[in-house]
Design an enzyme around this catalytic site. Structure first.
Site, PDB file in Angstrom:
ATOM      1  CB  SER A  60      -5.818  -0.024 -28.135  1.00  0.00           C
ATOM      2  OG  SER A  60      -7.037   0.670 -27.931  1.00  0.00           O
ATOM      3  CE  LYS A  61      -9.180   5.383 -31.836  1.00  0.00           C
ATOM      4  NZ  LYS A  61      -9.952   4.936 -33.042  1.00  0.00           N
ATOM      5  CB  THR A  68     -19.132  -4.961 -31.103  1.00  0.00           C
ATOM      6  OG1 THR A  68     -19.370  -3.541 -31.061  1.00  0.00           O
ATOM      7  CG2 THR A  68     -17.929  -5.260 -31.993  1.00  0.00           C
ATOM      8  CE1 TYR A  84     -11.061   4.098 -27.657  1.00  0.00           C
ATOM      9  CE2 TYR A  84     -10.605   5.987 -26.232  1.00  0.00           C
ATOM     10  CZ  TYR A  84     -11.068   5.467 -27.439  1.00  0.00           C
ATOM     11  OH  TYR A  84     -11.506   6.313 -28.428  1.00  0.00           O
ATOM     12  CG  ASP A  94     -20.421  -1.734 -37.363  1.00  0.00           C
ATOM     13  OD1 ASP A  94     -20.345  -0.536 -37.071  1.00  0.00           O
ATOM     14  OD2 ASP A  94     -20.437  -2.655 -36.489  1.00  0.00           O
ATOM     15  CG  LEU A 148     -21.000  11.849 -18.075  1.00  0.00           C
ATOM     16  CD1 LEU A 148     -20.976  11.184 -16.698  1.00  0.00           C
ATOM     17  CD2 LEU A 148     -20.137  13.109 -18.046  1.00  0.00           C
ATOM     18  CB  THR A 191     -11.196  -3.992 -32.626  1.00  0.00           C
ATOM     19  OG1 THR A 191     -12.024  -5.139 -32.818  1.00  0.00           O
ATOM     20  CG2 THR A 191     -11.747  -2.834 -33.453  1.00  0.00           C
ATOM     21  CG  HIS A 215     -11.027   9.325 -14.143  1.00  0.00           C
ATOM     22  ND1 HIS A 215     -12.171   9.489 -13.405  1.00  0.00           N
ATOM     23  CD2 HIS A 215     -11.314   9.799 -15.374  1.00  0.00           C
ATOM     24  CE1 HIS A 215     -13.096  10.047 -14.150  1.00  0.00           C
ATOM     25  NE2 HIS A 215     -12.599  10.246 -15.370  1.00  0.00           N
ATOM     26  CG  PHE A 232     -22.126   8.175 -30.796  1.00  0.00           C
ATOM     27  CD1 PHE A 232     -23.272   8.933 -31.042  1.00  0.00           C
ATOM     28  CD2 PHE A 232     -21.038   8.797 -30.167  1.00  0.00           C
ATOM     29  CE1 PHE A 232     -23.311  10.285 -30.693  1.00  0.00           C
ATOM     30  CE2 PHE A 232     -21.072  10.128 -29.815  1.00  0.00           C
ATOM     31  CZ  PHE A 232     -22.211  10.881 -30.083  1.00  0.00           C
ATOM     32  NE  ARG A 287     -12.718  12.631 -20.000  1.00  0.00           N
ATOM     33  CZ  ARG A 287     -11.873  12.567 -18.974  1.00  0.00           C
ATOM     34  NH1 ARG A 287     -11.330  13.668 -18.477  1.00  0.00           N
ATOM     35  NH2 ARG A 287     -11.546  11.405 -18.436  1.00  0.00           N
ATOM     36  CB  THR A 340      -9.595   9.481 -29.089  1.00  0.00           C
ATOM     37  OG1 THR A 340      -9.857  10.066 -27.825  1.00  0.00           O
ATOM     38  CG2 THR A 340      -8.502   8.427 -28.879  1.00  0.00           C
ATOM     39  CG  ASP A 341      -9.514  14.272 -26.436  1.00  0.00           C
ATOM     40  OD1 ASP A 341      -9.853  13.096 -26.208  1.00  0.00           O
ATOM     41  OD2 ASP A 341     -10.119  15.256 -25.949  1.00  0.00           O
ATOM     42  CD  GLU A 342     -10.196   8.977 -23.656  1.00  0.00           C
ATOM     43  OE1 GLU A 342      -9.646   7.994 -23.157  1.00  0.00           O
ATOM     44  OE2 GLU A 342     -11.400   9.241 -23.506  1.00  0.00           O
TER      45      GLU A 342
HETATM   46  P1  NAD Z   1     -18.929   3.145 -30.875  1.00  0.00           P
HETATM   47  O1  NAD Z   1     -18.399   2.202 -29.873  1.00  0.00           O
HETATM   48  O2  NAD Z   1     -20.257   3.783 -30.665  1.00  0.00           O
HETATM   49  O3  NAD Z   1     -18.986   2.435 -32.310  1.00  0.00           O
HETATM   50  C1  NAD Z   1     -17.956   1.624 -32.791  1.00  0.00           C
HETATM   51  C2  NAD Z   1     -18.495   0.832 -33.982  1.00  0.00           C
HETATM   52  O4  NAD Z   1     -17.423   0.019 -34.494  1.00  0.00           O
HETATM   53  C3  NAD Z   1     -19.641  -0.119 -33.626  1.00  0.00           C
HETATM   54  O5  NAD Z   1     -20.666  -0.033 -34.588  1.00  0.00           O
HETATM   55  C4  NAD Z   1     -18.986  -1.493 -33.644  1.00  0.00           C
HETATM   56  O6  NAD Z   1     -19.884  -2.543 -34.005  1.00  0.00           O
HETATM   57  C5  NAD Z   1     -17.903  -1.299 -34.705  1.00  0.00           C
HETATM   58  N1  NAD Z   1     -16.772  -2.231 -34.553  1.00  0.00           N
HETATM   59  C6  NAD Z   1     -16.111  -2.541 -33.400  1.00  0.00           C
HETATM   60  N2  NAD Z   1     -15.146  -3.435 -33.666  1.00  0.00           N
HETATM   61  C7  NAD Z   1     -15.173  -3.668 -35.002  1.00  0.00           C
HETATM   62  C8  NAD Z   1     -14.404  -4.484 -35.883  1.00  0.00           C
HETATM   63  N3  NAD Z   1     -13.418  -5.256 -35.430  1.00  0.00           N
HETATM   64  N4  NAD Z   1     -14.710  -4.465 -37.197  1.00  0.00           N
HETATM   65  C9  NAD Z   1     -15.729  -3.705 -37.674  1.00  0.00           C
HETATM   66  N5  NAD Z   1     -16.501  -2.933 -36.886  1.00  0.00           N
HETATM   67  C10 NAD Z   1     -16.221  -2.906 -35.568  1.00  0.00           C
HETATM   68  O7  NAD Z   1     -17.796   4.240 -31.050  1.00  0.00           O
HETATM   69  P2  NAD Z   1     -17.921   5.783 -31.428  1.00  0.00           P
HETATM   70  O8  NAD Z   1     -18.106   6.557 -30.196  1.00  0.00           O
HETATM   71  O9  NAD Z   1     -18.883   5.925 -32.543  1.00  0.00           O
HETATM   72  O10 NAD Z   1     -16.433   6.049 -31.943  1.00  0.00           O
HETATM   73  C11 NAD Z   1     -16.099   5.917 -33.330  1.00  0.00           C
HETATM   74  C12 NAD Z   1     -14.628   6.226 -33.504  1.00  0.00           C
HETATM   75  O11 NAD Z   1     -14.362   7.546 -33.063  1.00  0.00           O
HETATM   76  C13 NAD Z   1     -13.703   5.325 -32.673  1.00  0.00           C
HETATM   77  O12 NAD Z   1     -12.571   5.053 -33.449  1.00  0.00           O
HETATM   78  C14 NAD Z   1     -13.337   6.171 -31.466  1.00  0.00           C
HETATM   79  O13 NAD Z   1     -12.083   5.824 -30.961  1.00  0.00           O
HETATM   80  C15 NAD Z   1     -13.331   7.553 -32.086  1.00  0.00           C
HETATM   81  N6  NAD Z   1     -13.644   8.670 -31.172  1.00  0.00           N
HETATM   82  C16 NAD Z   1     -14.747   8.636 -30.387  1.00  0.00           C
HETATM   83  C17 NAD Z   1     -15.061   9.754 -29.592  1.00  0.00           C
HETATM   84  C18 NAD Z   1     -16.285   9.794 -28.719  1.00  0.00           C
HETATM   85  O14 NAD Z   1     -16.444  10.723 -27.930  1.00  0.00           O
HETATM   86  N7  NAD Z   1     -17.201   8.848 -28.817  1.00  0.00           N
HETATM   87  C19 NAD Z   1     -14.228  10.866 -29.598  1.00  0.00           C
HETATM   88  C20 NAD Z   1     -13.080  10.859 -30.420  1.00  0.00           C
HETATM   89  C21 NAD Z   1     -12.819   9.754 -31.220  1.00  0.00           C
HETATM   90  O1  DAU Z   2     -12.021  12.145 -25.336  1.00  0.00           O
HETATM   91  C1  DAU Z   2     -12.561  11.354 -26.355  1.00  0.00           C
HETATM   92  C2  DAU Z   2     -13.067  10.062 -25.766  1.00  0.00           C
HETATM   93  O2  DAU Z   2     -14.273  10.371 -25.074  1.00  0.00           O
HETATM   94  C3  DAU Z   2     -13.310   8.981 -26.808  1.00  0.00           C
HETATM   95  O3  DAU Z   2     -12.100   8.643 -27.430  1.00  0.00           O
HETATM   96  C4  DAU Z   2     -13.938   7.736 -26.166  1.00  0.00           C
HETATM   97  O4  DAU Z   2     -14.251   6.779 -27.158  1.00  0.00           O
HETATM   98  C5  DAU Z   2     -15.208   8.160 -25.461  1.00  0.00           C
HETATM   99  O5  DAU Z   2     -15.785   7.056 -24.802  1.00  0.00           O
HETATM  100  C6  DAU Z   2     -14.927   9.280 -24.463  1.00  0.00           C
HETATM  101  O6  DAU Z   2     -14.110   8.787 -23.369  1.00  0.00           O
HETATM  102  P1  DAU Z   2     -14.399   9.240 -21.848  1.00  0.00           P
HETATM  103  O7  DAU Z   2     -13.825   8.240 -20.939  1.00  0.00           O
HETATM  104  O8  DAU Z   2     -14.034  10.661 -21.657  1.00  0.00           O
HETATM  105  O9  DAU Z   2     -16.022   9.163 -21.885  1.00  0.00           O
HETATM  106  P2  DAU Z   2     -17.092   8.618 -20.826  1.00  0.00           P
HETATM  107  O10 DAU Z   2     -18.433   9.049 -21.339  1.00  0.00           O
HETATM  108  O11 DAU Z   2     -16.905   7.178 -20.509  1.00  0.00           O
HETATM  109  O12 DAU Z   2     -16.749   9.460 -19.536  1.00  0.00           O
HETATM  110  C7  DAU Z   2     -16.749  10.876 -19.553  1.00  0.00           C
HETATM  111  C8  DAU Z   2     -16.329  11.334 -18.176  1.00  0.00           C
HETATM  112  O13 DAU Z   2     -17.375  11.031 -17.251  1.00  0.00           O
HETATM  113  C9  DAU Z   2     -15.091  10.641 -17.650  1.00  0.00           C
HETATM  114  O14 DAU Z   2     -14.335  11.591 -16.893  1.00  0.00           O
HETATM  115  C10 DAU Z   2     -15.623   9.540 -16.742  1.00  0.00           C
HETATM  116  C11 DAU Z   2     -16.898  10.158 -16.206  1.00  0.00           C
HETATM  117  N1  DAU Z   2     -17.998   9.226 -15.906  1.00  0.00           N
HETATM  118  C12 DAU Z   2     -18.371   8.362 -16.869  1.00  0.00           C
HETATM  119  C13 DAU Z   2     -19.398   7.475 -16.649  1.00  0.00           C
HETATM  120  C14 DAU Z   2     -19.815   6.470 -17.697  1.00  0.00           C
HETATM  121  C15 DAU Z   2     -18.647   9.294 -14.687  1.00  0.00           C
HETATM  122  O15 DAU Z   2     -18.323  10.119 -13.812  1.00  0.00           O
HETATM  123  N2  DAU Z   2     -19.677   8.423 -14.460  1.00  0.00           N
HETATM  124  C16 DAU Z   2     -20.071   7.493 -15.382  1.00  0.00           C
HETATM  125  O16 DAU Z   2     -21.003   6.700 -15.097  1.00  0.00           O
END
Ligand code: NAD
Ligand code: DAU
Length: 356
Positions: free
Chosen positions: A161-162, A34, A158, A31, A198, A98, A293, A10, A222, A132-134
């Site tokens: 690990s981050k 996965t 998660y 990449d 979400l 990973t 949670h 993403f 969030r 991430t902020d998590e």
């Molecule tokens: P995502 O799950 O959509 O994408 C992750 C990508 O990494 C995928 O294309 C997957 O194929 C690839 N990948 C997984 N394992 C791998 C490996 N071992 N080697 C090479 N490629 C691999 O994740 P995202 O939401 O795009 O998040 C990207 C980064 O940003 C992550 O590090 C995540 O922790 C961080 N992040 C995400 C959010 C969020 O809201 N989505 C917020 C803050 C930080």
């Molecule tokens: O804060 C940054 C993080 O945000 C990133 O590091 C993560 O990669 C990313 O997945 C995201 O984590 P969250 O757990 O916050 O995102 P998610 O979209 O899974 O959930 C957002 C909120 O919504 C969380 O409080 C759980 C809730 N939720 C989620 C799903 C999938 C629901 O209530 N129902 C659902 O079906």
């Protein structure tokens, strides 16, 4: 050129598309593909010589070292990760492999490459780790937002690990002098978001007439940031961030989950009304809460604004409207993800390559 990992996911794919839209510096995109990696995200770059895609694991030291030698990037940006909290609860192993072992091996490969660079290339090289902020844990309703000095208190497999990966990056700077930067961002949303998270899940379930599952009481908070704003923050930190520093990235958009879902429903009611005249909000269903949670995340992004002059371009209102519209305009992308046929893309892509 630059090398990004996880650029078919993403945020990584949005970053690569943004990068190549605004400058001509090539991108090597590594990449593993996965379930979260989707080459359809990058379909508009087909035939573009500035984009080199390589299917590989960041934990495969031999392949990563060879790619670094071959392409001689001036920057490595690490997006690759297992990213979904719920999946980490059901199966933490991939997250350790990973996010922890993979980041460790990537750091080692990059360190060996960086050590051999000539003086100028060595001093301008950057390794940017996307986090991430998590990692900071959870906040009560009244606590101030996370600053960069907040303790690390990760609560899910998660986030643990981050957090481990952030510590490794920090240590590789302090011990070996590797020129690193780390960004800790809040929840992203926008185009190409995999519909397990979400916002995209709610959009696609609503349109399919399925329940909209809210965990627990839906009052978890969030802090939402439009994905292209995260990309611009990463570019800015890369340009001007201070080595070894971390930068929090956020949108100043704290919202309760139930309000997010109601907003999505209201936009869909306007843009694609249900046939029966009822609101999509009728589909909201409360379900069992996620174990462990986190109640609230909030990012204090003032350091990034003060020191590097970065601010988000989108408000939540503009960003969420664009996002809902993107999903309405791209039903084929959604269908391919849901049917799993996006995973055939690689085969199609390389079959096509072989025949030309
Ligand atoms: P995502 O799950 O959509 O994408 C992750 C990508 O990494 C995928 O294309 C997957 O194929 C690839 N990948 C997984 N394992 C791998 C490996 N071992 N080697 C090479 N490629 C691999 O994740 P995202 O939401 O795009 O998040 C990207 C980064 O940003 C992550 O590090 C995540 O922790 C961080 N992040 C995400 C959010 C969020 O809201 N989505 C917020 C803050 C930080
Ligand atoms: O804060 C940054 C993080 O945000 C990133 O590091 C993560 O990669 C990313 O997945 C995201 O984590 P969250 O757990 O916050 O995102 P998610 O979209 O899974 O959930 C957002 C909120 O919504 C969380 O409080 C759980 C809730 N939720 C989620 C799903 C999938 C629901 O209530 N129902 C659902 O079906």
């Amino acid at each position: 050129m630059i090398l990004v990992t996880g650029g078919a996911g993403f945020i990584g794919a949005n970053f690569v598309l943004d990068w190549l839209a605004s400058n001509d510096e090539s991108v090597v995109n590594v990449d593993k593909l996965t379930y979260a990696g989707n080459l359809e995200n990058l379909a508009s770059l087909q035939g573009d010589a500035r984009h080199v895609f390589v299917q590989a694991d960041i934990g495969d030291s031999a392949v990563i070292s060879a790619l670094l030698q071959q392409h001689q990037p001036r920057v490595v940006i690490n997006f690759a990760a297992e990213s979904h909290v719920d999946r980490s609860i059901h199966g933490p192993e991939d997250f350790i492999q990973t996010n922890v072992v993979g980041t460790f091996r990537l750091l080692e490969a990059v360190r060996a490459y960086w050590n051999e660079l000539e003086h100028e290339a060595k001093s301008s090289f950057r390794f940017l780790h996307v986090s991430t902020d998590e990692v900071y844990g959870t906040l009560s309703p009244t606590e101030p937002a996370f600053t960069e000095d907040h303790n690390y208190e990760p609560n899910s497999p998660y986030s643990a690990s981050k957090a481990a990966s952030d510590h490794l990056v920090r240590a590789w700077h302090h011990t070996y002098g590797l020129p690193v930067l780390t960004t800790n961002c809040s929840n992203n949303y926008g185009p190409l978001h995999f519909p397990e998270k979400l916002i995209p899940l709610m959009i696609v379930n609503a349109l399919a007439g399925k329940p909209l599952p809210i965990y627990g009481d839906g009052m978890q908070v969030r802090d939402w940031l439009y994905v292209r704003d995260h990309c611009s923050a990463i570019r800015r930190v890369l340009e001007a961030g201070k080595l070894g520093e971390t930068y929090n990235v956020g949108g100043w958009n704290e919202k309760a989950n139930i309000d997010i879902v109601k907003t999505v429903c209201a936009l869909l009611d306007e843009l694609r009304p249900r046939g029966d005249g009822l609101s999509y909000a009728e589909q909201i269903t409360y379900v069992t809460d996620r174990p462990g949670h986190d109640r609230r995340y909030a990012i204090d992004a003032r350091k990034l604004e003060r020191e590097l002059g970065w601010k988000p371009a989108e408000t939540f209102e503009t960003g969420i409207r664009k996002t809902v519209q993107w999903y309405l305009d791209n039903p084929q992308w959604v269908q391919n993800v849901q049917s799993g046929s996006y995973r055939d893309w690689l085969q199609k892509q390389y079959a096509a390559k072989a025949s030309t």
